[in-house]
Design an enzyme around this catalytic site. Structure first.
Site, mmCIF file in Angstrom:
data_model
loop_
_atom_site.group_PDB
_atom_site.id
_atom_site.type_symbol
_atom_site.label_atom_id
_atom_site.label_comp_id
_atom_site.label_asym_id
_atom_site.label_seq_id
_atom_site.Cartn_x
_atom_site.Cartn_y
_atom_site.Cartn_z
ATOM 1 N N HIS A 200 6.412 -1.130 -8.438
ATOM 2 C CA HIS A 200 5.854 -2.005 -7.564
ATOM 3 C C HIS A 200 5.015 -2.674 -8.726
ATOM 4 C CE1 HIS A 200 3.394 -3.621 -4.363
ATOM 5 N NE2 HIS A 200 4.528 -4.065 -4.132
ATOM 6 N N LYS A 202 3.108 -5.033 -11.424
ATOM 7 C CA LYS A 202 3.250 -6.335 -11.664
ATOM 8 C C LYS A 202 2.161 -6.903 -12.923
ATOM 9 C CE LYS A 202 3.852 -7.599 -6.791
ATOM 10 N NZ LYS A 202 4.652 -6.305 -6.605
ATOM 11 N N HIS A 456 -0.839 -12.626 -0.626
ATOM 12 C CA HIS A 456 -0.123 -11.536 -1.171
ATOM 13 C C HIS A 456 -0.815 -10.691 -2.048
ATOM 14 C CE1 HIS A 456 3.236 -9.638 -3.469
ATOM 15 N NE2 HIS A 456 3.618 -9.560 -2.498
ATOM 16 N N LYS A 458 -3.952 -8.261 -3.189
ATOM 17 C CA LYS A 458 -4.297 -7.038 -2.992
ATOM 18 C C LYS A 458 -5.874 -6.750 -3.835
ATOM 19 C CE LYS A 458 0.550 -6.219 -3.275
ATOM 20 N NZ LYS A 458 0.786 -7.622 -2.497
#
Length: 592
Positions: A200, A202, A456, A458
């Site tokens: 996950h 990025k 989107h 976080k």
């Protein structure tokens, strides 16, 4: 020829490519000029390298701060083109002195090596190479890490072999999974898989030809929809490269990043020695080991001194020992260790802890901590995650920011924007989860012009008072779930992480008057002068898309506001006059 096509070899300008580029040139005429500060300006003195993604195509204006005229928005193309991202003039002067130049070159120097890592990816000319054509001219190695399906990764690899020419021999795309592989309908049967876990993280590392290493940690999947239609956060910073590697001290950002990247090398070696690889797709382990070793060596040469008050916070799949004197180096215990110095324990009731993400999954399920022992038994979100970030003595209020059904329905894209906001209805209704509704706070992004753009991004931010001062801020890939941050297992002796995750943490020097370290301020409330005239410390701006003032943090209204969930049919038409069912399979496997 446009700046885009200047990067492309003539053999790659096919008819379809020329058509796409003509369309892109036409679109660029309608977009506002790039508002990044020029290299000679001093307007970025308040930057921490934190930006929001540019949403010009949706009619959303860029943000600038009234205090410094600093641009707070960048696009994916900006990251792969002209410009420097130092965050402070001192770091820029160091680099210029090392290069023996008196001004930053006007043209992008080009890429030597590039590493791009993500979950859902489109590493073809349909997306990435179309927007970042400088990749075509890379003189070294291109390494792509993906958590996407086996079929998607295979298709991207085939495109690279067919279109990159000689560069294809120096390019690899590797598929990674979490500790427990999610079922892949192409290769797995339900009985061969236990649980889930994904790659996950990025991030990007770009080795530039003029001796810089560009570090990028962000929140967007590498697909067009995420970079253009969602609210995202991006950290980007240029690091000077020394001639030889040096050992970064423990506790520094350089040390943490090397430790995280080295975990990929270790996973590759373990996969090569195992009869049944669990972390790396078959055939990709050698490419991962060799390619990642190159980037580990580059990071070891990087100068992180300008980022002295920043840290890397990561999760690596596996079981990590929990020792009293030495907490786990990954997951939420690592975050708790780093923010423990931010003086949250001594703050007043005005302190607010804001947790904002795009997936709650099983965040509060008691089953996720069933074997953690009596000390942490119960809901993971409250008994483990919050307990680590906010000790019992703290008085901060907690806000779990999550869009309501009405906010999704009335967004620019209506219910379609709910894709990527993943939360089962039972997260908010099951008895073990009854603590979550008490923390729910609606999405608020009026100041950043993103109220109708669903998040989107976080973040985790600790703020106090209404003057915009922040104790710390996290930006990264990790959602508020035990798969991302880890959950205690084996009677609390081990922390089990299931995902690969990566984020960056800014820590304010609030209360530390022994240094000239910067203070952190929300860009919405940027002070026009020194926060304290007697204090010589500067301040750095955090462009959090939401307002952190107490009055702006609206709790859910009982009986009126309902949290958006991804497994329920919404009957009221949305802004597009659609009543769409995004239940179950409609959002399964989509960006998060």
């Amino acid at each position: 020829m446009s700046p885009v096509t200047d990067f492309l070899p003539p053999s790659l300008l096919t008819a379809s490519g020329r058509k796409r580029r003509r369309s892109q040139e036409a679109a660029e005429e309608d977009e506002p000029a790039n508002t990044l500060p020029s290299a000679a300006d001093d307007t970025d003195k308040h930057s921490v390298g934190f930006y929001l993604n540019r949403l010009a195509g949706l009619g959303v204006p860029d943000l600038t701060t009234p205090a410094s005229h600093l641009s707070l928005c960048i696009s994916l193309s900006d990251i792969f083109s002209d410009g420097t991202f130092y965050g402070c003039q001192a770091a820029r002067r160091v680099w210029m002195a090392q290069q023996g130049i008196d001004r930053v070159p006007a043209h992008f120097p080009g890429i030597v090596d590039a590493l791009l890592a993500n979950y859902i990816t489109d590493y073809t000319d349909a997306f990435l190479f179309e927007r970042c054509p400088s990749l075509y001219q890379a003189t070294g190695r291109l390494l792509f890490l993906s958590g996407d399906s086996a079929g998607a990764v295979a298709a991207q690899a085939a495109w690279m072999r067919a279109h990159l020419g000689e560069l294809a021999d120096r390019t690899a795309i590797v598929r990674l999974t979490g500790l427990f592989r999610a079922p892949d309908p192409e290769t797995d049967t339900p009985s061969s898989v236990a649980g889930g876990g994904v790659h996950h993280s990025k991030f990007m590392l770009l080795h530039l030809a003029d001796g810089r290493l560009r570090l990028v940690i962000h929140t967007a999947n590498d697909i067009e929809y995420d970079w253009v239609h969602k609210c995202q956060g991006v950290f980007v910073h240029d690091l000077c490269l020394a001639p030889a590697a040096c050992s970064a001290p423990p506790g520094t950002m350089g040390h943490g990043l090397v430790r995280y990247l080295s975990a990929y090398v270790q996973a590759a070696r373990a996969s090569m020695q195992s009869a049944r690889p669990r972390l790396v797709s078959a055939g990709g382990a050698a490419a991962l080991r060799d390619g990642m070793s190159v980037f580990v060596r580059l990071v070891q040469r990087a100068d992180f001194r300008a980022l002295a008050h920043m840290h890397v916070v990561a999760s690596v799949p596996g079981w990590h020992a929990m020792r009293e004197a030495q907490p786990a180096p990954f997951g939420y215990p690592a975050l708790a260790t780093l923010v423990g110095t931010a003086a949250l324990r001594q703050r007043s009731p005005a302190t607010r802890l804001i947790i904002q993400c795009s997936s709650l999954s099983s965040a509060d399920m008691s089953a996720s901590v069933s074997s953690a022992g009596a000390a942490a038994a119960g809901p993971w979100f409250t008994r483990q995650f919050l307990a680590a970030l906010m000790p019992a003595a703290a008085t901060a209020s907690v806000h779990l920011m999550w869009p309501t059904v009405e906010q999704v329905r009335s967004s620019l894209e209506g219910y379609h924007s709910g894709i990527g906001l993943l939360a089962s209805a039972k997260v908010f209704t099951d008895r073990p989860s009854l603590s979550l509704p008490a923390y729910l706070t609606a999405w608020n992004a009026e100041w950043s012009h993103r109220q109708r753009i669903m998040p989107h991004i976080k973040t985790i931010a600790a703020c106090r008072g209404d003057n915009g001062e922040c104790d710390y801020c996290y930006l990264g890939s990790a959602n508020a779930t035990p798969a991302a941050w880890g959950a205690l297992q084996r009677q609390g002796q081990s922390l089990r992480c299931m995902n690969w995750e990566l984020g960056v943490l800014w820590v304010s020097a609030a209360g530390d008057y022994s240094t000239n370290a910067p203070l952190l301020w929300h860009a919405r409330d940027a002070p026009r002068g020194p926060p304290d005239p007697t204090d010589r410390r500067s301040y750095r701006l955090l462009p959090l898309p939401y307002d952190t003032a107490e009055a702006a943090l609206a709790r859910y209204r009982r009986g009126r506001d309902q949290p958006w969930v991804s497994d329920r049919l919404e009957l009221l038409p949305d802004a597009a006059e659609d009543a769409v069912n995004y239940a179950g399979g409609g959002v399964s496997g989509r960006p998060k």
